[in-house]
Scaffold this motif. Structure first.
Motif, PDB file in Angstrom:
ATOM      1  N   VAL A 158       0.834  -1.204   0.000  1.00  0.00           N
ATOM      2  CA  VAL A 158       0.000   0.000   0.000  1.00  0.00           C
ATOM      3  C   VAL A 158       0.871   1.257   0.000  1.00  0.00           C
ATOM      4  CG1 VAL A 158      -1.636   1.347   1.386  1.00  0.00           C
ATOM      5  CG2 VAL A 158      -1.956  -1.123   1.138  1.00  0.00           C
ATOM      6  N   SER A 159       1.861   1.272   0.883  1.00  0.00           N
ATOM      7  CA  SER A 159       2.707   2.458   1.026  1.00  0.00           C
ATOM      8  C   SER A 159       3.430   2.806  -0.262  1.00  0.00           C
ATOM      9  CB  SER A 159       3.742   2.230   2.132  1.00  0.00           C
ATOM     10  OG  SER A 159       3.100   1.977   3.361  1.00  0.00           O
ATOM     11  N   PHE A 160       3.964   1.791  -0.942  1.00  0.00           N
ATOM     12  CA  PHE A 160       4.802   2.103  -2.100  1.00  0.00           C
ATOM     13  C   PHE A 160       4.015   2.268  -3.387  1.00  0.00           C
ATOM     14  CE2 PHE A 160       7.976   1.241   1.004  1.00  0.00           C
ATOM     15  CZ  PHE A 160       8.975   2.147   0.671  1.00  0.00           C
ATOM     16  N   ILE A 161       2.783   1.774  -3.424  1.00  0.00           N
ATOM     17  CA  ILE A 161       1.917   2.153  -4.549  1.00  0.00           C
ATOM     18  C   ILE A 161       1.590   3.641  -4.421  1.00  0.00           C
ATOM     19  CG2 ILE A 161      -0.430   1.942  -5.464  1.00  0.00           C
ATOM     20  CD1 ILE A 161      -0.226  -1.056  -5.120  1.00  0.00           C
ATOM     21  N   ILE A 162       1.342   4.077  -3.199  1.00  0.00           N
ATOM     22  CA  ILE A 162       1.061   5.496  -2.964  1.00  0.00           C
ATOM     23  C   ILE A 162       2.287   6.356  -3.264  1.00  0.00           C
ATOM     24  CG2 ILE A 162       0.585   7.180  -1.134  1.00  0.00           C
ATOM     25  CD1 ILE A 162      -1.299   5.113   0.123  1.00  0.00           C
TER      26      ILE A 162
ATOM     27  N   GLY B  17      -5.348  10.641  -5.890  1.00  0.00           N
ATOM     28  CA  GLY B  17      -5.225  10.816  -7.331  1.00  0.00           C
ATOM     29  C   GLY B  17      -5.445   9.496  -8.050  1.00  0.00           C
ATOM     30  N   TYR B  18      -4.718   9.310  -9.138  1.00  0.00           N
ATOM     31  CA  TYR B  18      -4.896   8.088  -9.932  1.00  0.00           C
ATOM     32  C   TYR B  18      -4.425   6.835  -9.207  1.00  0.00           C
ATOM     33  CZ  TYR B  18       0.031   9.087 -10.961  1.00  0.00           C
ATOM     34  OH  TYR B  18       1.368   9.362 -10.848  1.00  0.00           O
ATOM     35  N   ARG B  19      -3.742   7.015  -8.065  1.00  0.00           N
ATOM     36  CA  ARG B  19      -3.239   5.859  -7.326  1.00  0.00           C
ATOM     37  C   ARG B  19      -4.374   5.101  -6.628  1.00  0.00           C
ATOM     38  NH1 ARG B  19      -0.844  10.470  -6.522  1.00  0.00           N
ATOM     39  NH2 ARG B  19       1.241  10.819  -7.383  1.00  0.00           N
ATOM     40  N   ALA B  20      -5.508   5.765  -6.428  1.00  0.00           N
ATOM     41  CA  ALA B  20      -6.637   5.124  -5.722  1.00  0.00           C
ATOM     42  C   ALA B  20      -7.088   3.863  -6.450  1.00  0.00           C
ATOM     43  CB  ALA B  20      -7.786   6.118  -5.578  1.00  0.00           C
ATOM     44  N   LYS B  21      -7.204   3.961  -7.761  1.00  0.00           N
ATOM     45  CA  LYS B  21      -7.691   2.786  -8.488  1.00  0.00           C
ATOM     46  C   LYS B  21      -6.651   1.666  -8.495  1.00  0.00           C
ATOM     47  CE  LYS B  21      -6.470   4.195 -13.249  1.00  0.00           C
ATOM     48  NZ  LYS B  21      -5.919   5.549 -13.043  1.00  0.00           N
ATOM     49  N   TYR B  22      -5.364   2.017  -8.458  1.00  0.00           N
ATOM     50  CA  TYR B  22      -4.313   0.996  -8.341  1.00  0.00           C
ATOM     51  C   TYR B  22      -4.464   0.230  -7.028  1.00  0.00           C
ATOM     52  CZ  TYR B  22      -1.834   3.618 -12.030  1.00  0.00           C
ATOM     53  OH  TYR B  22      -1.473   4.255 -13.192  1.00  0.00           O
TER      54      TYR B  22
END
Length: 314
Positions: free
Chosen positions: A130-134, A213-218
């Motif tokens: 979670v942390s590094f996708i963000i 931002g766009y990271r939510a869908k990831y």
DNA sequence: CGGCAGGCGGTTA
DNA sequence: TAACCGCCTGCC
């Protein structure tokens, strides 16, 4: 397993205090400010308070001992032995690693001199994902803010059986601390990072307040994958996750899976490799090959020393 | 001071 | 290869 001794006492305010030693090669600033974690905050006395795997602690170092106190939401004694010692990687011999990396390498020699107290934390795999996708295409203050915001929106409250949890410093105006608040127990409840099941049940609209931002869908997509197929166990499975590319996969591999031969190349490492090792800044393949050949199984440690070095001297 | 690029611990299509 | 959320900094 090294012979680490844990001593225990209570201070004047009846807080439990654990001293772990003998420990060398440890410096709280180096450990918590070398880019591997986002939920630790520095107090005025130089100690750090943070959250990991739903547990809270305050960590300091002196006289060859790591001091852990301010435990909260845990069963204390067992957590020191069963969780924090491993989390802080206290059983690893960093002297050996450093000697090996310094050999015939003046760049590593000075980088290690600067970040001599770095230790690579053994972090929870899901929290690391979670942390590094963000973290992608993002800066550290905002990453911290996003993680705290996500925890508050969707995580579980961390509850303990006593009131005296450790506090983080008063807001200093930096993002991620002022915007989303501090996890003191006086007026602000600390939260865990939400589980895969919880995130998989949410929508991009649900997460909007966190401003990922766009990271939510990831995050949601990856949570669904984990619910379906379980947590990833190797680089290939990491790379298959949505929102996880080469850099993030290497970070998760290193911090979440303990794959010490990982070599995450972000802009800073690219910069340091270009400045001191003569690579073109976009020659990631060359850098990876160099790390594999010269740093080998210690590539992850080398990356941390280099990252800390360039950040201190930028 | 206010508006507007440029950049950020990259990845996706 | 450009576009991407959002928020920062630096420049004008």
């Amino acid at each position: 397993m090294k012979n680490l001794f844990v001593t225990y006492r209570r201070d004047s305010e009846k807080n439990p205090v654990y001293n772990i030693g003998p420990v060398r090669d440890f410096n709280a600033d180096h450990v918590f400010d070398c880019g591997q974690c986002f939920r630790w905050r520095r107090l005025d006395d130089g100690s750090y308070t943070g959250i990991a795997s739903g547990k809270i602690a305050n960590v300091a170092y002196g006289d060859g001992q790591v001091r852990i106190t301010g435990l909260f939401g845990t069963t204390e004694k067992t957590d020191v032995r069963d969780f924090w010692i491993d989390y802080l990687d206290l059983n690893r011999d960093y002297g050996k690693i450093k000697r090996r990396l310094k050999k015939d390498d003046p760049v590593m020699t000075s980088a290690i001199k600067e970040g001599k107290g770095i230790r690579i934390l053994n972090q929870d795999l899901w929290e690391t994902i979670v942390s590094f996708i963000i973290s992608q295409n993002n800066n550290i203050p905002r990453i911290k803010g996003c993680i705290e915001g996500l925890a508050r929106l969707a995580g579980d409250p961390i509850v303990g059986d006593k009131d005296e949890a450790y506090l983080v410093p008063k807001g200093n105006g930096r993002m991620g601390e002022s915007v989303h608040g501090l996890y003191t127990l006086e007026g602000l409840q600390p939260y865990t990072i939400p589980s895969p099941e919880k995130l998989a049940s949410m929508t991009v609209e649900d997460l909007a307040p966190v401003k990922l931002g766009y990271r939510a869908k990831y995050l949601i997509e990856t949570a669904k994958t984990v619910c379906e197929k379980g947590l990833p166990g190797n680089m290939e499975e990491l790379n298959a996750l949505t929102g996880v590319g080469p850099k993030v996969a290497n970070c998760i591999g290193l911090f979440g899976l303990g794959l010490t031969d990982s070599f995450p190349i972000d802009v800073w490492v690219a910069r340091v490799m270009s400045k001191y090792y003569g690579f073109k800044e976009d020659d990631f393949d060359g850098m990876r090959a160099y790390a594999e050949e010269h740093f080998g199984e210690y590539s992850g440690f080398a990356q941390q020393y280099l990252f800390y070095h360039i950040r201190q001297n930028q």
